[in-house]
Design a protein around this motif. Sequence first.
Motif, short mmCIF file in Angstrom:
data_model
loop_
_atom_site.label_atom_id
_atom_site.label_comp_id
_atom_site.label_asym_id
_atom_site.label_seq_id
_atom_site.Cartn_x
_atom_site.Cartn_y
_atom_site.Cartn_z
N LYS A 957 0.96 -1.19 -0.18
CA LYS A 957 0.06 -0.09 -0.21
C LYS A 957 0.79 1.17 -0.02
O LYS A 957 0.40 2.41 -0.32
CB LYS A 957 -1.00 -0.10 0.98
CG LYS A 957 -2.13 -0.91 1.18
CD LYS A 957 -3.16 -0.86 2.05
CE LYS A 957 -4.21 -1.61 1.96
NZ LYS A 957 -5.13 -1.62 2.94
N SER A 958 2.05 1.27 0.39
CA SER A 958 2.97 2.21 0.26
C SER A 958 4.40 1.86 0.06
O SER A 958 4.69 0.70 0.09
CB SER A 958 3.18 3.12 1.94
OG SER A 958 3.55 1.88 2.64
N ALA A 959 5.02 2.79 -0.71
CA ALA A 959 6.32 2.21 -1.31
C ALA A 959 7.24 2.33 -0.29
O ALA A 959 7.24 2.96 0.55
CB ALA A 959 6.65 3.64 -2.49
N ASP A 960 8.22 1.55 -0.50
CA ASP A 960 9.56 1.53 0.35
C ASP A 960 10.32 2.67 -0.01
O ASP A 960 11.03 3.04 -0.90
CB ASP A 960 10.19 0.17 -0.21
CG ASP A 960 11.28 0.00 0.89
OD1 ASP A 960 11.81 0.88 1.56
OD2 ASP A 960 11.79 -1.24 1.02
N ILE A 961 10.24 3.45 1.13
CA ILE A 961 11.16 4.74 1.11
C ILE A 961 12.65 4.50 0.80
O ILE A 961 13.33 5.40 0.22
CB ILE A 961 10.63 5.63 2.19
CG1 ILE A 961 11.41 6.86 2.07
CG2 ILE A 961 11.24 4.84 3.71
CD1 ILE A 961 10.82 8.04 3.17
N ASP A 962 12.95 3.48 1.52
CA ASP A 962 14.53 3.11 1.40
C ASP A 962 14.86 2.74 0.02
O ASP A 962 15.69 3.21 -0.66
CB ASP A 962 14.81 1.85 2.49
CG ASP A 962 14.83 2.46 3.81
OD1 ASP A 962 14.96 3.78 3.76
OD2 ASP A 962 14.44 1.65 4.52
N ALA A 963 13.83 1.83 -0.64
CA ALA A 963 14.17 1.63 -1.96
C ALA A 963 14.17 2.85 -2.92
O ALA A 963 15.03 2.89 -3.81
CB ALA A 963 12.95 0.65 -2.48
N VAL A 964 13.29 3.78 -2.68
CA VAL A 964 13.24 5.26 -3.54
C VAL A 964 14.75 5.67 -3.45
O VAL A 964 15.09 6.37 -4.10
CB VAL A 964 12.12 5.95 -3.26
CG1 VAL A 964 12.04 7.16 -4.05
CG2 VAL A 964 10.81 4.90 -3.58
N VAL A 977 12.01 11.13 -10.17
CA VAL A 977 11.20 10.28 -10.08
C VAL A 977 9.97 10.50 -9.89
O VAL A 977 9.46 11.66 -9.04
CB VAL A 977 11.46 9.59 -8.42
CG1 VAL A 977 10.71 8.58 -8.46
CG2 VAL A 977 12.79 8.96 -8.62
N VAL A 978 9.01 10.03 -10.58
CA VAL A 978 7.47 10.47 -10.63
C VAL A 978 6.86 9.26 -9.86
O VAL A 978 7.10 8.29 -10.30
CB VAL A 978 7.09 10.69 -11.99
CG1 VAL A 978 5.70 11.09 -11.93
CG2 VAL A 978 7.60 11.72 -12.66
N ILE A 987 10.03 12.09 1.30
CA ILE A 987 11.39 12.39 1.06
C ILE A 987 11.53 13.95 0.63
O ILE A 987 10.91 14.59 -0.53
CB ILE A 987 11.64 11.53 -0.39
CG1 ILE A 987 11.72 10.18 0.30
CG2 ILE A 987 13.21 11.81 -0.64
CD1 ILE A 987 12.01 8.96 -0.80
N ASN A 988 12.31 14.51 1.38
CA ASN A 988 12.55 16.06 0.89
C ASN A 988 13.70 16.40 -0.21
O ASN A 988 14.59 16.64 0.24
CB ASN A 988 12.97 16.86 2.08
CG ASN A 988 11.57 17.04 3.23
OD1 ASN A 988 10.52 17.28 2.85
ND2 ASN A 988 11.93 16.75 4.40
N ASP A 989 13.23 15.70 -1.28
CA ASP A 989 14.01 15.63 -2.28
C ASP A 989 13.37 16.51 -3.43
O ASP A 989 12.47 15.89 -3.97
CB ASP A 989 14.74 14.42 -2.93
CG ASP A 989 15.87 14.46 -3.79
OD1 ASP A 989 15.67 15.38 -4.57
OD2 ASP A 989 16.83 13.64 -3.54
N PRO A 990 13.86 17.56 -4.22
CA PRO A 990 12.87 18.03 -5.27
C PRO A 990 13.07 17.14 -6.61
O PRO A 990 12.36 17.35 -7.33
CB PRO A 990 13.96 19.39 -5.54
CG PRO A 990 15.21 19.01 -5.03
CD PRO A 990 15.20 18.15 -3.69
N ARG A 991 13.68 16.02 -6.53
CA ARG A 991 13.66 15.33 -7.57
C ARG A 991 12.41 14.21 -7.60
O ARG A 991 12.11 13.41 -8.51
CB ARG A 991 14.95 14.37 -7.79
CG ARG A 991 16.09 15.28 -8.14
CD ARG A 991 17.67 14.49 -7.89
NE ARG A 991 17.69 13.32 -8.65
CZ ARG A 991 18.53 12.41 -8.63
NH1 ARG A 991 19.44 12.47 -7.48
NH2 ARG A 991 18.65 11.59 -9.31
#
Lengths: 1024, 141
Positions: A957-964, A977-978, A987-991
Motif C-alpha cells: 500500500k505504500s512504497a518502500d522509502i528506502d528503495a526509492v 522520480v515520478v 522524501i524532501n528531495d526536489p527530484r
Amino acid sequence: MIGAGLLAIVLALSLAFNANSQWSEIWSGIAAGAGMLLAIMAAIGLYQQRRARVRLDVIKDTLIHGEQRYRAFIQNSAEAIWRFELERPVPVALSEDQQIDQYYQYGYLAECNRMMAVMYGFDDPGQMVGMRLNDILPRDNPRNIEFLRQFIQSGYHLIDAESDDVNRHGHVVHALNNMVGVIENGHGIRVWGTNRDITQQRRSGEEAIARMRQQSALAELSQRAVTDSLQAVIEHASKLVHNALSVDFVTVLEFDPVQHQFRVRFGIGWDSRIPNGDLVPADSNSQAGFTLQTSPTTTRDGFATYEPIVFEDIRNDTRFKNTRLLEQGVVGAVTVMIHGEHNPFGMLGVYTAKTRKFSSDQIEFVQAVANLIAAVVVRQAGHDALCRSEAQNRMLVEQVKDYAIFMIDPDGRAASWNEGVKRVLGYDEEDFLGTPASDLFTQSDLFKGVPQYELAEARARGQANNDRWMVRKDGSRFWASGITTALRDEDGRLLGFTKVMRDDTPRRRVEMQLRRNQRSLSAAQRIAHIGNWELQLSNLKDLEQNVLTWSDEVYRIFGFKPGEFVPTNQRFFQSVHPDDRQAIADNVKAALHGSGVYGIEHRIVRPDGAQRIVHEQAEVEYDRIGRPRRLIGTVQDITDRKQAEVELEHYRTHLEQLVAQRSRELEASHQRLRHTERMVALGTLSAGLGHDMGNLLLPIRIRLDAIELKDQTRTVLEDLQVIRMATEYLQRLSNGLRLLAIDPERNRHGGETTNVVEWWLDAQPILKNALRRGTTLQDKFQPELPAVQLPRHQFMQMIFNLVQNAGDALHDEPEGHVEVWAHRTDFGHVQIGVTDNGPGMSPEVKQRCLEPFYSTKTRGISTGLGLALVHGIVQRAGGQIDIDSEIGQGTTISITLPASTHFSPQNPPPGFIAVNSLSDPRMRSFVSSVLSSSGYQVIEADRPDPARAQLWMTETKSADIDAVRDFIESDGNHRRVVLFGNLTERINDPRVLQLGDRPRPAVVRQTVTNIAEVQSSLIAEPPP
Amino acid sequence: MILNSPIRVLCVDDNFLVAEGIKIKLSLAGGFEWLGQLADAEELVQQVRHTHPHVVLLDIDMPGKDAFAALEELRDEGLDTRVIMVSGHVRTDLIDRAVEAGAWGYVSKGEGAEQIIHAIHDVMDGKFVMGPEVASEYRAS
C-alpha cells in the motif's frame, strides 16, 4: 460789475435821504447824476491803480521767481508740457512737405514734464529727453503728417489738434495738442506745446470731442466778451470757430450801411486776395447780401437775433451767386448776421472747401458765437455797455435753451440762471439761485468728493470736464455733458465758475449701448477669432498711402497686443507668409477692378514665428458715382479648424484602415469558421457512419469466423475469403472515417505518435475516395519505418489535405497519379511526402502557396486554408515542409517530422523514471497501461532497478522509502522520480514528484504527456 | 483471478446482432459461459447480483439508463465483477469516465471480436485493458 455795484449804492443812498421831499425828485436826479459820475470816476481810478500795481507785482515776481516758477509750473501741470528743439533751424519758406521732412530729421524732445512721461508710459521725464520726433509721432501714420501740415498752415500756432502718438510700448496714444512754433529770422527753431491723452474720449467718438470744443469755446468766449476788445473778441471767436468746427475759412464782415457794403474785419484761411479791410458788395445776389436780408427776431427782452443761412454746396444754390467765394474754392457755408446796437453790425461766416452737412449743434454754435460778438459790439457802443452786455450776455445764454449755463460763486452756490437750467435741471430761477451746486451731484459723486474735485481742477487748470450723471430738481438723473470754467477778474481773483452743460442722456445711452455692442462684438470676435478691418481707398494707385484700421481681434490674431502699432498695408503684408503674399495682392486687385469681393485662406507668421491659417473675406464699398471708397473685411483664425479637419481626415483614413483590417480579419475568421464547420460537419457525419459501420461489421466478421470453422467446400471458403476481404476493407474505411471525425482544430501534441504504415491501412480508402476516378493512388514506404511524433488525427488531416490538393491539381489530367511515400532520414527524422504528376506551380504560386487564404482555385472549391493548415501542423510538431515544383514537372510536397523514440532498458528515457506503487491493482494496471502505450517498457519489480527498469510496481500500500532513496542515490543518470502512490514518509528531495494513491485518470494522462514532452526536448537538445 | 470453471460473461448492448456475434465468437473460442444479453443497463446490478458474472461487456451508447451510472452502482455494490466497455466511440472523455466509474477495460468494436476475447482474458488476469485504437487515442489526446 464793480461800476454797477457802486452805482446801485449811490442810488440807494440818494433815495434814502430824499424820500419825502418835493424837491426830492430834482435832487435825487442831480444827486444820482453826480453820484453816478463820481462812482464811475472812482471805479475807473481804482481799477487803473490796481491794474498798475498788479502789473508791477507780476513783473517783480517774474523777475525774482521766473525760472523757479516756470519749472514748478511745468512739472506740476496736469497737462503734458513739452519743448521740441530743432538741431538745425527750418526755413519757413520751404514747402510744407520739406518742412515736415526737416522736422522729422532735426526734431528732438528737449524738455518735458512728469505728466508727459506718465502719458507716454515712462517713469521719469529724463527718460524721454532726446527722443526723436518719429519716436513719438510716427511718420508712417498719414494722420500725423496731416497734423504737422496743419501746424505749418496755422502759422505755427495750432490749437486743439489731434495726433496719433505712440507710447513707450508702441501703443497708440491719441493726443490733443496745443503748440506754438518759435520763429526767428524766418526759421523755425523750436516748438512749445501742451497735450493731453484723449484716447478714451476719442473712442467715445468725434462728435463728443466737437461738442466739447464748442462748449469750451462758448465758455471762453463768454468770459472774453466781458473783458476783451471787440477786435480781440472777433479774432478769437474766428479762431475758435475755425478749430471747433474744423472749417476751412472763417470771415467776420462789418456792414457799412452808408456804402451798403461789407468790410472784412477778420478772416482765416483766405489767401491774400481778401485781406482785412477788403470790401465785399452787399447786393442781394451775393451770399453776404442775401444773409443781410434776413430779418432779426426780437426776443422778449428786445434783443435781436438772426436765423443762420446754411448751404451745403454753393455751386448748386439758386438763391444767390458769389463768384468771389467760388474762386476761393468755397463749397459749403453757414453765415449769420451779427446784430449791432440798433442795426446789423455785420456777418459771421464759416466756409468749407467740400460739401458739408452742418448739424443743428454746429449751426446753433455759429449763431451763439455771432451773438457773443454782438454782445461785445453792444457793450462797446454806449455808456451802459456793461449793463447791456451783461443783460445781453444773459440773453445770449438764455437763447441756448439746450444748455444750462449758470454761474457758481466761490462758495459753490448757484449765482445765475438761464432757460436751459429750467429745461435741463428743472429749476425755476428763484429756486435755483443760492442752491448749493453739490445738490446737482449724485450721492455717489458726493461721497467721492467729485464737486470739490471738479472745482479744484477748474481752479487749477482753468477748466474741468463736467461729463457725469447729475441730479435734477425732481431727483431724476441725467447724463450731463459740459464744462466748468473758472471765472477770474483781470487781477486773477476768482470770481466764481461758469458751468455749461446739456442733457446728453439719449446720446450717452446710445454711446453706452454702442460700447456694449462694441464690447459684445469684441468679445464675439475674440471668441470666434474673427477680427474686422477697413482700408480707406483715397489713393487707389498706391494702397500704402491709405489709412488702415484693425479691430482688437485682428491684432490678437496676428500675434500683437491690440493697438500696439498703427496698422498699415505694409505691416499687414509683413505678417503674411511670403509664399501667400502674391495671392492676396492678386485677390485685392481683382476685387478693386471688378469683382468687388474676395475671399482667401492664407498663412500668417506671428512675431514668435508661429504659423497660423486665416480666412479673409472683404467687400469693396463704392461712393455714389461708383468709385471704390473703402475695402471692408473680416479675418478669421481657422488654424484650429484646419487642424481639426486634418485630424478628422487622418482619423477617417485610420478608421477606414481599421475597418478594412477588421473586415479582412472578419473574412479570415469567417473563412476559418466555415472551414471548421465544414470539417466538423464532415467529422460528425464520418463519426456516425464509421461508428455504425463498425457496429455492423463486428457481427459480420464474427459470423464469418464461425462459418469458416465449420467444414466448408473449397468454393464456399473462396467465397468467404472474398467476403472477408471486403469486410476488412470496410473496417479500414470505418476506422478512417472515425479518424476524420477528430476536431481538426485540436492541436495539442505531447508525445503522441503515429505508425505511418498502420495509419496507411486505415487512411488509404478515405484518401483514395478523395481523388477523382481515374487518378491512381500509390504508396511507397521504407521497411521498419519508425513512428513519427504526431497524433494520428493530425497526421491524417495533414496528408488528407495534401492528397486532396494533388487531386485538384490533377483535375484535368487524363492519367493522374498520386504517390504517398515515407522514409527515414539520417537525423532521426521521418520524411513523408505526396507527389503528383500535375501541371506544377509557377514560382509565384510556389512562393505564396503556404499563405493563409492564398488559392489558385475558385472559392467554391477551396478555402485557401489547406496548405496553411498543413504548414501550421508541421510547425507545431517541430517539423519542416518543402515544396518541389516546376511548371509541367508535377509537384512534390515533403514533410519532415521527428521520429518517435522507443524506450527500452538499452535506451532508457532521459530525465525521468516513473515508480508505480498504487495500492489499487486496477488503477496500478491503468497507469502501467498508459505508460506502456506511450512507449515505455513496463517492468514489474519489487524495487526500482536503475540498470534496467523504468517502472517499479509494488503491491504494497505504500512504497518502500528506502528503495526509492537508494534508487535516487544509485541512479547514474540523475533522473527525477515520478511516484504514483504514497511513501511511508516524505522524501524532501526536489527530484521526487508524488501524485498520491488515488490519482484521477486525467491527471495520470497529463503527467505522462508532460514527461514525454520534457523527454522529447531533452532528446532533441541533450545536456552538454 | 484464477478459475478452473468457464468465464461467466454478461453482455449489455442494444444491438442484438453485435451481442449475438460476440456470443458466437465466445462460443467458438471456448472457455466462456454466456449468461445472456441485456438490451439496456436498467437491470444490470440486479442481473449481476443474480447471475454473478466474472466479466460484463458494457456498451455505452444505449437507450435508457446511463451506462456509467450503472457502472458506478455496480462498483459501489462491491461485487467481484469486472466490466469492460465495448463501444464504437473512442474518446478520451469517455475513457476517463469509464476508469473513474470502475471499468477494467475499454475496447473498440472496430478492433474486432478477437480483441474482445483478449481483453476478457487480460482482465481476468488482473490487467487493465485498452485496445490498440483506444490506447492510441488516449495517448494522443
